[in-house]
Write an enzyme that holds these catalytic residues in place. Structure first.
Site, PDB file in Angstrom:
ATOM      1  N   TYR A  54       1.100   4.041  -2.944  1.00 24.94           N
ATOM      2  CA  TYR A  54       0.699   5.428  -2.688  1.00 24.94           C
ATOM      3  C   TYR A  54       1.828   6.386  -3.066  1.00 24.94           C
ATOM      4  O   TYR A  54       1.593   7.443  -3.662  1.00 24.94           O
ATOM      5  CB  TYR A  54       0.337   5.590  -1.213  1.00 24.94           C
ATOM      6  CG  TYR A  54      -0.120   6.983  -0.840  1.00 24.94           C
ATOM      7  CD1 TYR A  54      -1.433   7.370  -1.010  1.00 24.94           C
ATOM      8  CD2 TYR A  54       0.783   7.922  -0.312  1.00 24.94           C
ATOM      9  CE1 TYR A  54      -1.864   8.649  -0.664  1.00 24.94           C
ATOM     10  CE2 TYR A  54       0.368   9.197   0.035  1.00 24.94           C
ATOM     11  CZ  TYR A  54      -0.960   9.561  -0.143  1.00 24.94           C
ATOM     12  OH  TYR A  54      -1.377  10.825   0.187  1.00 24.94           O
ATOM     13  N   TRP A 103       0.833  -1.209   0.000  1.00 24.01           N
ATOM     14  CA  TRP A 103       0.000   0.000   0.000  1.00 24.01           C
ATOM     15  C   TRP A 103       0.861   1.250   0.000  1.00 24.01           C
ATOM     16  O   TRP A 103       0.647   2.185  -0.778  1.00 24.01           O
ATOM     17  CB  TRP A 103      -0.931   0.013   1.220  1.00 24.01           C
ATOM     18  CG  TRP A 103      -1.823   1.234   1.246  1.00 24.01           C
ATOM     19  CD1 TRP A 103      -3.086   1.339   0.725  1.00 24.01           C
ATOM     20  CD2 TRP A 103      -1.516   2.531   1.787  1.00 24.01           C
ATOM     21  NE1 TRP A 103      -3.584   2.616   0.912  1.00 24.01           N
ATOM     22  CE2 TRP A 103      -2.631   3.375   1.558  1.00 24.01           C
ATOM     23  CE3 TRP A 103      -0.404   3.078   2.439  1.00 24.01           C
ATOM     24  CZ2 TRP A 103      -2.678   4.710   1.961  1.00 24.01           C
ATOM     25  CZ3 TRP A 103      -0.438   4.416   2.840  1.00 24.01           C
ATOM     26  CH2 TRP A 103      -1.567   5.213   2.603  1.00 24.01           C
ATOM     27  N   ASP A 110      -6.537  -0.787   0.033  1.00 26.39           N
ATOM     28  CA  ASP A 110      -6.972   0.362   0.822  1.00 26.39           C
ATOM     29  C   ASP A 110      -8.399   0.136   1.332  1.00 26.39           C
ATOM     30  O   ASP A 110      -9.311  -0.156   0.547  1.00 26.39           O
ATOM     31  CB  ASP A 110      -6.908   1.613  -0.053  1.00 26.39           C
ATOM     32  CG  ASP A 110      -7.183   2.877   0.721  1.00 26.39           C
ATOM     33  OD1 ASP A 110      -6.225   3.515   1.167  1.00 26.39           O
ATOM     34  OD2 ASP A 110      -8.377   3.233   0.873  1.00 26.39           O
TER      35      ASP A 110
END
Length: 489
Positions: free
Chosen positions: A431, A427, A447
């Protein structure tokens, strides 16, 4: 996107397609390609209001630099050098796309063509050959074209001396500046300044940043406001301000963000950083995104269509500093946006470099540098120990040059190196790729807010592949859906 060649290299079908696009005067093509007219020696944006020349009299160029290299000057009526950048360079992950992003950030001015080639992992000769074949101009010509456009903006919108303009735009000498302006615009700097339509400088440097339409200014400001670190950045009304850590010092920039325009007021520590500051602000607001193409793809999905219709021109905010966004991504692991912001503020207050307080914005410090965090004890960072170790490991990799976090970095390689840092998982790496590397096709499938939004709109994993290559924008729509329903990410 179809490759645009020039002159005799262009096949008849492609020439006809581009000619139809130019004849339509559709502003969506501005910056995507340029139209050069043999009989006049000028080049224009596709939406130029002048009478469309005969097809046999035009050639097409992917960059303004290619037109310059072919001997054309910029049209004084449509000012093709002031168009938004081509969205192609933000999408492409290949060497040409990375090179264009690095050139726009001023790498050639700082490190020369050899430095650019080194960063990309090519020999200087191969890089020149590749970019000339791909774009119609080599790296020096591409950088020179950018310098000319920056210089023209400063000539026409400020009262700066021409020597200061030349310095700020990245020219090595005033003579080089004068020669380039005359060649590109068929006018001297004095003539350009005398012909400007309006001037409201008053000593304040102010630049208008071209915006590709449509542009959802309110939501990009909302996104930035929710994450603004006190003392480092601030949002007041339609203005976003922040401290920038640039190559030659620390500066402050204010951006007045509206649907039809963005006005940048930079207070520069060193004018050599101006071009880089402009490009980073463009990246922050995602100004070059082809919103119509993005909305067409995402709006074709039955589940996403209502979200796209309610927020046309939604952007994926990038960032002005890849290391900063990476630190904030780690701080945001498994906590709310507000919680991550609070922790980032404490980190900045303790480890950030103080600046002279800016009365207009209330900004007082720069975000901590990678070398500062790398030298810190993880236990002193005010976060759980494992997260602290991740921050120090990330900072050490960036400070040593082992990890580059900018739009010119190789996206796949960078994600692999991020995942090799203990404490950085899929994640966080994704990002960072979405915001620091401006990757338009990141989907954060792990997410929690994205998953909740997917359920609420009735979408499932089988649809996600159809959202390529704009899955980062789908994520923003899904976050917005939940944010406006009371959740946040």
């Amino acid at each position: 996107m179809t490759t645009i060649m020039t002159g005799a290299e262009l096949d008849p079908d492609e020439h006809a397609r581009l000619y139809r696009a130019a004849a339509s005067r559709d502003a969506r093509f501005d910056g995507v390609f340029f139209v050069a007219v043999r009989t006049t020696g000028i080049y224009c944006r596709p939406s130029c209001p002048a009478v469309t020349p005969k097809s046999s009299n035009v050639t097409f160029h992917r960059t303004a630099a290619s037109a310059h290299e072919s001997g054309y000057r910029a049209c004084r009526r449509c000012r093709p050098d002031t168009t938004p950048g081509s969205p192609e360079w933000d999408v492409r992950a290949d060497a040409a796309g990375r090179a264009m992003r690095l050139i726009r950030d001023g790498v050639v001015e700082r490190d020369g063509v050899d430095g650019l080639a080194d960063t990309l992992g090519y020999s200087t000769r191969h890089l020149n050959r590749m970019l000339t074949a791909e774009l119609g101009a080599g790296p020096l010509a591409l950088a020179r074209s950018q310098r000319a456009a920056t210089a023209r903006t400063l000539i026409e919108t400020t009262s700066m001396t021409f020597a200061d303009v030349a310095f700020a735009a990245g020219f090595a000498s005033v003579r080089q500046f004068n020669d380039t302006i005359r060649q590109v615009y068929a006018a001297s700097p004095s003539q350009l300044r005398a012909s400007r339509r309006t001037f409201s400088g008053g000593g304040q440097l102010s630049l208008r940043l071209p915006v590709r339409q449509p542009f959802d200014s309110r939501r990009v400001l909302d996104f930035l406001a929710a994450r603004a670190v006190p003392g480092v950045e601030a949002v007041r009304g339609d203005t976003y301000a922040r401290v920038l850590r640039l190559h030659h010092g620390t500066s402050v920039v204010s951006l007045r963000v509206r649907d039809d325009s963005v006005t940048m007021a930079p207070a520069m520590h060193d004018l050599r950083d101006l071009a880089a500051a402009v490009q980073r602000c463009r990246q922050l607001l995602d100004l070059d995104a082809d919103a119509l193409a993005i909305d067409d793809v995402l709006g074709a999905d039955e589940s996403l269509a209502p979200l796209v219709r309610s927020a046309p021109g939604l952007r994926v905010p990038g960032h002005v500093d890849g290391f900063e966004v990476a630190v904030r991504a780690i701080l945001g692991q498994q906590v709310s946006v507000a919680g991550a912001r609070t922790t980032a503020a404490k980190l900045a207050e303790r480890f950030g470099d103080a600046i002279e307080s800016d009365a207009a914005t209330g900004l007082v410090r720069a975000f901590p540098a990678a070398a500062t965090i790398a030298a810190a004890d993880p236990a002193d960072l005010g976060v759980p120990r494992q997260r602290g170790r991740a921050l120090v490991g990330l900072a050490a990799a960036v400070a040593s040059g082992q990890l580059a976090l900018d739009p010119g970095a190789d996206r796949e390689e960078t994600r692999e190196r991020l995942l090799a840092v203990p404490g950085i998982g899929p994640w966080t790496a994704a990002y960072i790729a979405m915001r620091a590397l401006s990757d338009p096709d990141v989907f954060l499938d792990a997410d929690l807010v994205v998953r909740k939004a997917m359920r609420s709109i009735g979408a499932d994993a089988s649809q996600v592949e159809r959202w390529a290559p704009w899955r980062s924008y789908a994520v923003l729509h899904l976050w917005r859906q939940e944010s406006e329903n009371g959740a946040s990410r």
